[in-house]
Enzyme design. Structure first.
Site, short mmCIF file in Angstrom:
data_model
loop_
_atom_site.label_atom_id
_atom_site.label_comp_id
_atom_site.label_asym_id
_atom_site.label_seq_id
_atom_site.Cartn_x
_atom_site.Cartn_y
_atom_site.Cartn_z
CG ASP A 104 -27.43 18.12 -64.50
OD1 ASP A 104 -27.40 16.88 -64.46
OD2 ASP A 104 -28.41 18.76 -64.08
CG LEU A 105 -29.05 17.73 -70.57
CD1 LEU A 105 -29.52 16.62 -71.32
CD2 LEU A 105 -28.77 18.72 -71.26
CG ASP A 150 -29.57 14.49 -66.85
OD1 ASP A 150 -28.74 14.18 -65.65
OD2 ASP A 150 -30.67 15.15 -66.59
#
Length: 495
Positions: A374-375, A417
């Site tokens: 996960d960004l 994302d």
């Protein structure tokens, strides 16, 4: 803006005046030739000179309008310049030799006359290339190769049906006249094929005849009319009426109207299904006619049989190309359904499908790994640089991560994302693999002259064959959130 409108109106007015003057001059030439006020030789000369002059004016108009354009808009007009110049040279040569020896037809003129349909065909292909590319992405219009084959099938069917009418006299004539008849028939057939292809392309792309394709079709119909009358007169050993030259005079003027015509890309999206059956109608007619003549006479004409075989081969090739196009469209739709349109990564459903297959292979037990990424604070990238820049960042980092994984692994975008990597088999050192993936995410991305750096929180779990796909993804998701809670850009490895 206010200065450009008067200039545009002035250009339109000048063009209208020019086209009107050329049209009137051509009509005057036709009227003089057909009025009977002149003797036969002078009327013929006026008609011939009118044809040559109209073709030269049309070529000059295409050259002038093409010079003001760019790309394909220029190229197709220049092909029309060559086509019309070839016709003018051929007709001029024919006019000269007819005034000296009407029975002699120069070979150079034969070749030049064929330059009109050939170069017009190339102009047609260039004219529709850009528009056809737009439709090709959505598999709405048939390919141009299929359209060309359809034109050949229809024209070949017409040729086979008219064989007894148009060509049965060939065997009864001397060699010189027979060769002249075949040459004249080649012009007629070439223009017929071109007209059919233009009409099919126009309806395939726009659903109707539109400018400038409409003007090209109308102009070619004028030449086709004159060619057909000449062919009939030659086949029946009669003198062609002066009215036949009216088509050669008027046709270049009609073609001329296509030069300044503006192409508006407002497509009429309609069902193209009827186009799939169009070539089979004349083919069925040829097949039925051949069977009828076989039953009625017991000995069909060999030319009809050859024509039927040729059309059948074209139909077979057309079917193969259509099947190939349908197969390519199916593969494209399958790829679009299974891959994220932005990044090219597989979708969540495809990941769960691959994961379920890998977990259910009890006869080949192996270690599997699942990495959830996960960004961190990716929303700030979108807010600061815009969504287009954010999309560029996502595409770039996905390409980098894809270079870190193996061919047996699966990279999927779960949404937004978040990404998941199915590792099949699991790596011997998950820490080293996680660091490589994290480094791929954290490398700066240059967007619009700015350097954008992102980080990612990673969660890794090792899977057994007794887990379900949803449970496995949920475990990797929990590991990722544990890493995010422990510190940005962390890696959490759970057994």
């Amino acid at each position: 803006m206010h200065e450009r409108q008067p200039r545009y109106r002035t250009a339109v007015t000048k063009t209208a005046v020019y086209l009107t003057a050329v049209t009137i001059a051509s009509l005057v030439a036709v009227v003089l030739a057909l009025s009977g006020a002149l003797d036969a030789a002078t009327s013929q000369l006026v008609a011939d000179l009118g044809s040559v002059s109209a073709a030269l004016l049309a070529a000059a108009t295409f050259a002038w309008t093409g010079w003001r354009q760019r790309g394909d808009e220029r190229r197709w007009r220049w092909w029309m310049v060559v086509a019309l110049a070839s016709f003018a040279a051929a007709h001029g040569s024919w006019t000269w030799y007819r005034s000296i020896d009407p029975m002699h037809f120069p070979n150079a003129a034969n070749a030049l006359y064929l330059g009109l349909p050939l170069c017009s065909f190339l102009a047609l292909i260039v004219l529709t290339r850009e528009d056809h590319g737009v439709f090709g992405e959505h598999d709405v219009a048939p390919s141009r190769v299929v359209v060309v084959l359809d034109g050949l099938i229809i024209a070949g069917s017409v040729l086979a049906l008219s064989w007894k009418i148009a060509f049965s006299l060939v065997t009864e004539e001397d060699t010189t006249r027979a060769s002249r008849l075949l040459v004249e028939a080649s012009y007629t057939l070439a223009h017929l094929v071109l007209i059919i292809i233009a009409v099919l392309l126009s309806f395939a792309l726009y659903g109707t005849l539109r400018s400038p394709l409409g003007w090209l079709v109308v102009g070619l119909l004028g030449i086709e009319f004159s060619d057909a009358v000449w062919l009939y007169a030659l086949a029946h050993d009669t003198t062609a009426p002066l009215a036949v030259d009216a088509g050669y005079v008027v046709a270049p003027v009609l073609l001329l109207f296509a030069a300044p015509a503006r192409r508006r890309r407002q497509w009429h999206i309609a069902s193209r299904t009827p186009l799939l059956f169009v070539p089979y109608v004349p083919f069925a007619a040829v097949l039925g006619w051949t069977l009828y003549t076989t039953v009625a006479t017991g000995d069909p004409h060999v030319g009809e049989v050859y024509a039927l075989v040729g059309v059948a081969l074209l139909v077979a090739v057309r079917q193969l190309l259509t099947l190939q196009q349908l197969h390519a469209a199916r593969r494209q739709l399958s790829h679009q359904a299974s891959h994220d349109p932005l990044t090219g990564a597989t979708t969540r459903n495809v990941l769960l499908l691959h994961l379920g297959r890998a977990l259910s292979q009890d006869h080949h037990p192996r270690r599997l790994g699942l990495l959830y990424a996960d960004l961190d604070d990716f929303k700030e990238v979108n807010d600061a640089l815009g969504h287009e820049a954010g999309d560029t960042v996502l595409r770039t980092v996905v390409d980098r991560v894809r270079s870190c994984i193996r061919r047996t692994d699966t990279l999927a975008r779960m949404g937004g994302d978040e990404f998941v990597i199915l590792l099949d088999p699991a790596p011997d050192d998950p820490h080293a693999f996680g660091r490589r993936v994290q480094q791929a995410f954290s490398q700066p991305v240059h967007v619009n002259g700015s350097s954008c750096a992102v980080s990612a929180s990673l969660g890794y779990v090792e899977l057994g064959n007794n887990a379900s796909p949803e449970e496995a993804v949920a475990r990797a998701d929990d590991a990722m959130y544990q890493a995010k809670a422990a510190g940005r850009s962390g890696i959490r490895i759970n057994p």
